[in-house]
Design a protein around this motif. Structure first.
Motif, PDB file in Angstrom:
ATOM      1  N   LYS A 156      -5.335  18.631 -24.364  1.00 52.41           N
ATOM      2  CA  LYS A 156      -6.764  18.378 -24.550  1.00 52.41           C
ATOM      3  C   LYS A 156      -7.071  16.886 -24.626  1.00 52.41           C
ATOM      4  CE  LYS A 156      -8.042  22.446 -24.019  1.00 52.41           C
ATOM      5  NZ  LYS A 156      -8.762  22.745 -22.775  1.00 52.41           N
ATOM      6  N   THR A 157      -6.183  16.105 -25.175  1.00 58.10           N
ATOM      7  CA  THR A 157      -6.396  14.654 -25.202  1.00 58.10           C
ATOM      8  C   THR A 157      -6.454  14.111 -23.782  1.00 58.10           C
ATOM      9  OG1 THR A 157      -5.328  14.471 -27.355  1.00 58.10           O
ATOM     10  CG2 THR A 157      -5.522  12.454 -26.085  1.00 58.10           C
ATOM     11  N   ALA A 158      -5.567  14.600 -22.920  1.00 54.87           N
ATOM     12  CA  ALA A 158      -5.598  14.187 -21.508  1.00 54.87           C
ATOM     13  C   ALA A 158      -6.898  14.640 -20.845  1.00 54.87           C
ATOM     14  CB  ALA A 158      -4.392  14.757 -20.772  1.00 54.87           C
ATOM     15  N   THR A 159      -7.335  15.837 -21.194  1.00 57.16           N
ATOM     16  CA  THR A 159      -8.594  16.348 -20.640  1.00 57.16           C
ATOM     17  C   THR A 159      -9.760  15.467 -21.072  1.00 57.16           C
ATOM     18  OG1 THR A 159      -7.757  18.616 -20.672  1.00 57.16           O
ATOM     19  CG2 THR A 159     -10.155  18.347 -20.585  1.00 57.16           C
ATOM     20  N   PHE A 160      -9.817  15.153 -22.354  1.00 55.47           N
ATOM     21  CA  PHE A 160     -10.928  14.334 -22.853  1.00 55.47           C
ATOM     22  C   PHE A 160     -10.909  12.938 -22.237  1.00 55.47           C
ATOM     23  CE2 PHE A 160     -10.712  17.443 -26.444  1.00 55.47           C
ATOM     24  CZ  PHE A 160     -11.938  18.038 -26.177  1.00 55.47           C
ATOM     25  N   ARG A 161      -9.730  12.395 -22.007  1.00 54.96           N
ATOM     26  CA  ARG A 161      -9.621  11.086 -21.345  1.00 54.96           C
ATOM     27  C   ARG A 161     -10.230  11.169 -19.950  1.00 54.96           C
ATOM     28  NH1 ARG A 161      -5.365   8.855 -18.345  1.00 54.96           N
ATOM     29  NH2 ARG A 161      -3.980  10.523 -18.987  1.00 54.96           N
ATOM     30  N   SER A 162      -9.964  12.271 -19.252  1.00 59.38           N
ATOM     31  CA  SER A 162     -10.494  12.459 -17.899  1.00 59.38           C
ATOM     32  C   SER A 162     -12.006  12.654 -17.889  1.00 59.38           C
ATOM     33  CB  SER A 162      -9.827  13.665 -17.240  1.00 59.38           C
ATOM     34  OG  SER A 162      -8.449  13.449 -17.113  1.00 59.38           O
ATOM     35  N   LEU A 163     -12.530  13.295 -18.910  1.00 62.22           N
ATOM     36  CA  LEU A 163     -13.973  13.545 -18.948  1.00 62.22           C
ATOM     37  C   LEU A 163     -14.767  12.246 -18.924  1.00 62.22           C
ATOM     38  CD1 LEU A 163     -14.288  16.462 -21.546  1.00 62.22           C
ATOM     39  CD2 LEU A 163     -14.176  16.590 -19.038  1.00 62.22           C
ATOM     40  N   LYS A 164     -14.235  11.212 -19.557  1.00 62.22           N
ATOM     41  CA  LYS A 164     -14.932   9.922 -19.562  1.00 62.22           C
ATOM     42  C   LYS A 164     -15.056   9.356 -18.148  1.00 62.22           C
ATOM     43  CE  LYS A 164     -12.304   7.989 -22.642  1.00 62.22           C
ATOM     44  NZ  LYS A 164     -11.727   7.032 -23.593  1.00 62.22           N
ATOM     45  N   GLU A 165     -14.101   9.686 -17.304  1.00 60.40           N
ATOM     46  CA  GLU A 165     -14.109   9.169 -15.937  1.00 60.40           C
ATOM     47  C   GLU A 165     -15.100   9.907 -15.036  1.00 60.40           C
ATOM     48  OE1 GLU A 165     -12.491   6.411 -15.146  1.00 60.40           O
ATOM     49  OE2 GLU A 165     -11.777   6.370 -17.219  1.00 60.40           O
ATOM     50  N   ILE A 166     -15.344  11.178 -15.328  1.00 65.43           N
ATOM     51  CA  ILE A 166     -16.203  11.957 -14.430  1.00 65.43           C
ATOM     52  C   ILE A 166     -17.622  12.153 -14.965  1.00 65.43           C
ATOM     53  CG2 ILE A 166     -14.249  13.154 -13.386  1.00 65.43           C
ATOM     54  CD1 ILE A 166     -15.086  15.651 -15.034  1.00 65.43           C
ATOM     55  N   ALA A 167     -17.863  11.764 -16.199  1.00 71.30           N
ATOM     56  CA  ALA A 167     -19.195  11.950 -16.779  1.00 71.30           C
ATOM     57  C   ALA A 167     -20.226  11.102 -16.049  1.00 71.30           C
ATOM     58  CB  ALA A 167     -19.179  11.588 -18.262  1.00 71.30           C
ATOM     59  N   VAL A 168     -21.375  11.692 -15.817  1.00 73.82           N
ATOM     60  CA  VAL A 168     -22.477  10.992 -15.166  1.00 73.82           C
ATOM     61  C   VAL A 168     -23.156  10.052 -16.155  1.00 73.82           C
ATOM     62  CG1 VAL A 168     -24.720  11.338 -14.033  1.00 73.82           C
ATOM     63  CG2 VAL A 168     -22.825  12.900 -13.562  1.00 73.82           C
ATOM     64  N   ASP A 169     -23.287  10.520 -17.389  1.00 71.11           N
ATOM     65  CA  ASP A 169     -23.907   9.731 -18.443  1.00 71.11           C
ATOM     66  C   ASP A 169     -23.473  10.305 -19.793  1.00 71.11           C
ATOM     67  OD1 ASP A 169     -25.485  12.051 -18.849  1.00 71.11           O
ATOM     68  OD2 ASP A 169     -27.159  11.220 -17.699  1.00 71.11           O
ATOM     69  N   THR A 170     -23.991   9.753 -20.874  1.00 67.12           N
ATOM     70  CA  THR A 170     -23.586  10.192 -22.213  1.00 67.12           C
ATOM     71  C   THR A 170     -23.933  11.652 -22.458  1.00 67.12           C
ATOM     72  OG1 THR A 170     -23.844   7.944 -23.054  1.00 67.12           O
ATOM     73  CG2 THR A 170     -23.792   9.696 -24.683  1.00 67.12           C
ATOM     74  N   ASP A 171     -25.105  12.092 -22.018  1.00 65.71           N
ATOM     75  CA  ASP A 171     -25.485  13.493 -22.222  1.00 65.71           C
ATOM     76  C   ASP A 171     -24.534  14.432 -21.489  1.00 65.71           C
ATOM     77  OD1 ASP A 171     -27.632  12.823 -23.839  1.00 65.71           O
ATOM     78  OD2 ASP A 171     -29.078  12.829 -22.179  1.00 65.71           O
ATOM     79  N   ASP A 172     -24.156  14.067 -20.286  1.00 66.09           N
ATOM     80  CA  ASP A 172     -23.204  14.869 -19.516  1.00 66.09           C
ATOM     81  C   ASP A 172     -21.855  14.917 -20.231  1.00 66.09           C
ATOM     82  OD1 ASP A 172     -22.375  16.366 -17.191  1.00 66.09           O
ATOM     83  OD2 ASP A 172     -21.450  14.538 -16.378  1.00 66.09           O
ATOM     84  N   LEU A 173     -21.413  13.785 -20.749  1.00 65.83           N
ATOM     85  CA  LEU A 173     -20.155  13.727 -21.485  1.00 65.83           C
ATOM     86  C   LEU A 173     -20.222  14.624 -22.717  1.00 65.83           C
ATOM     87  CD1 LEU A 173     -17.323  12.520 -21.886  1.00 65.83           C
ATOM     88  CD2 LEU A 173     -18.418  10.599 -23.070  1.00 65.83           C
ATOM     89  N   ARG A 174     -21.303  14.569 -23.451  1.00 65.83           N
ATOM     90  CA  ARG A 174     -21.466  15.408 -24.643  1.00 65.83           C
ATOM     91  C   ARG A 174     -21.426  16.897 -24.287  1.00 65.83           C
ATOM     92  NH1 ARG A 174     -23.238  13.013 -29.433  1.00 65.83           N
ATOM     93  NH2 ARG A 174     -23.785  10.819 -29.234  1.00 65.83           N
ATOM     94  N   ARG A 175     -22.073  17.276 -23.184  1.00 66.67           N
ATOM     95  CA  ARG A 175     -22.043  18.684 -22.756  1.00 66.67           C
ATOM     96  C   ARG A 175     -20.628  19.131 -22.423  1.00 66.67           C
ATOM     97  NH1 ARG A 175     -26.714  17.060 -20.136  1.00 66.67           N
ATOM     98  NH2 ARG A 175     -25.630  16.835 -18.159  1.00 66.67           N
ATOM     99  N   MET A 176     -19.875  18.272 -21.746  1.00 68.46           N
ATOM    100  CA  MET A 176     -18.494  18.622 -21.401  1.00 68.46           C
ATOM    101  C   MET A 176     -17.619  18.717 -22.649  1.00 68.46           C
ATOM    102  SD  MET A 176     -17.751  16.745 -17.734  1.00 68.46           S
ATOM    103  CE  MET A 176     -18.279  15.110 -18.182  1.00 68.46           C
ATOM    104  N   ILE A 177     -17.807  17.804 -23.588  1.00 71.15           N
ATOM    105  CA  ILE A 177     -17.061  17.855 -24.845  1.00 71.15           C
ATOM    106  C   ILE A 177     -17.385  19.156 -25.580  1.00 71.15           C
ATOM    107  CG2 ILE A 177     -16.804  16.814 -27.139  1.00 71.15           C
ATOM    108  CD1 ILE A 177     -17.301  14.069 -25.756  1.00 71.15           C
ATOM    109  N   ASP A 178     -18.673  19.493 -25.650  1.00 69.71           N
ATOM    110  CA  ASP A 178     -19.085  20.728 -26.327  1.00 69.71           C
ATOM    111  C   ASP A 178     -18.416  21.947 -25.708  1.00 69.71           C
ATOM    112  OD1 ASP A 178     -20.709  19.492 -28.190  1.00 69.71           O
ATOM    113  OD2 ASP A 178     -22.565  19.834 -27.067  1.00 69.71           O
ATOM    114  N   LEU A 179     -18.382  22.015 -24.394  1.00 73.56           N
ATOM    115  CA  LEU A 179     -17.758  23.156 -23.727  1.00 73.56           C
ATOM    116  C   LEU A 179     -16.258  23.200 -24.008  1.00 73.56           C
ATOM    117  CD1 LEU A 179     -17.855  25.615 -21.939  1.00 73.56           C
ATOM    118  CD2 LEU A 179     -17.753  24.098 -19.942  1.00 73.56           C
ATOM    119  N   GLU A 180     -15.598  22.070 -23.952  1.00 76.68           N
ATOM    120  CA  GLU A 180     -14.159  22.025 -24.254  1.00 76.68           C
ATOM    121  C   GLU A 180     -13.876  22.484 -25.678  1.00 76.68           C
ATOM    122  OE1 GLU A 180     -11.149  21.497 -22.813  1.00 76.68           O
ATOM    123  OE2 GLU A 180     -12.188  21.499 -20.903  1.00 76.68           O
TER     124      GLU A 180
END
Length: 189
Positions: A156-180
């Motif tokens: 999951k740490t590797a996944t979260f590191r990757s999410l920062k690279e693909i997030a469009v913006d902060t709201d998108d990042l928060r949505r992905m974190i919430d789903l994870e």
């Protein structure tokens, strides 16, 4: 009960701490490549010759900045974790603080990206420290011998590191974190 790891030892004290804190601002503003030992010495109000007995080179200062930042971050997260009761709430608190804050920092100061470069050993250590924190959080809430929480935390740490690279913006990042987090909690029930 969570155990505190060696990665969360207290930050530097005295002159070294002053250098590390001043250097963090300089590295964030100019990045690693554009920062010199002279810049670092000037930021803390000392000569380069006074800086060298404390740090051999710019890389040592840079690594100290990263280690200091992660130690402070993890200590702050651990200190407030008890205010959150559920696994979901604890993960959400820890991950949003860690991931979103870093993401927003880099977007506000693009040269600060060097401080998060995974090819840097100190940054890898920071992710290892975060893995340990996540594993501790999950282990305190899960009693499933069929799930290796340390391995899950690593994945999951590797996944979260990757999410920062693909997030469009902060709201998108928060949505992905919430789903994870939702998926983690569901998988551990």
């Amino acid at each position: 009960m969570m155990t505190q790891t060696s990665e969360t030892t207290p930050p530097y004290t005295g002159k070294r701490e002053a250098i590390v804190e001043a250097a963090a601002i300089v590295f964030a503003r100019y990045g690693f490549a554009r920062t010199s030992m002279a810049d670092l010495a000037q930021a803390v109000g000392m000569s380069r010759t006074a800086l060298y007995p404390l740090f051999r080179n710019k890389r040592d200062v840079f690594d100290a900045v990263i280690r200091h930042a992660i130690a402070k971050t993890i200590a702050a997260i651990r200190q407030e974790l008890d205010q959150h009761e559920t696994l979901d709430a604890k993960l959400r608190f820890a991950l949003v603080d860690w991931i979103v804050r870093g993401y927003e920092f880099v977007h506000a100061m693009p040269d600060a990206r060097d401080l998060f470069d995974f090819s840097v050993p100190a940054v890898q250590e920071a992710y290892t420290a975060m893995e340990a924190l996540l594993a501790d959080i999950m282990a305190a809430h899960v009693n499933r011998p069929d799930i290796d929480v340390r391995l899950l935390a690593r994945i999951k740490t590797a996944t979260f590191r990757s999410l920062k690279e693909i997030a469009v913006d902060t709201d998108d990042l928060r949505r992905m974190i919430d789903l994870e987090i939702t998926l983690i909690v569901a998988s551990l029930r």
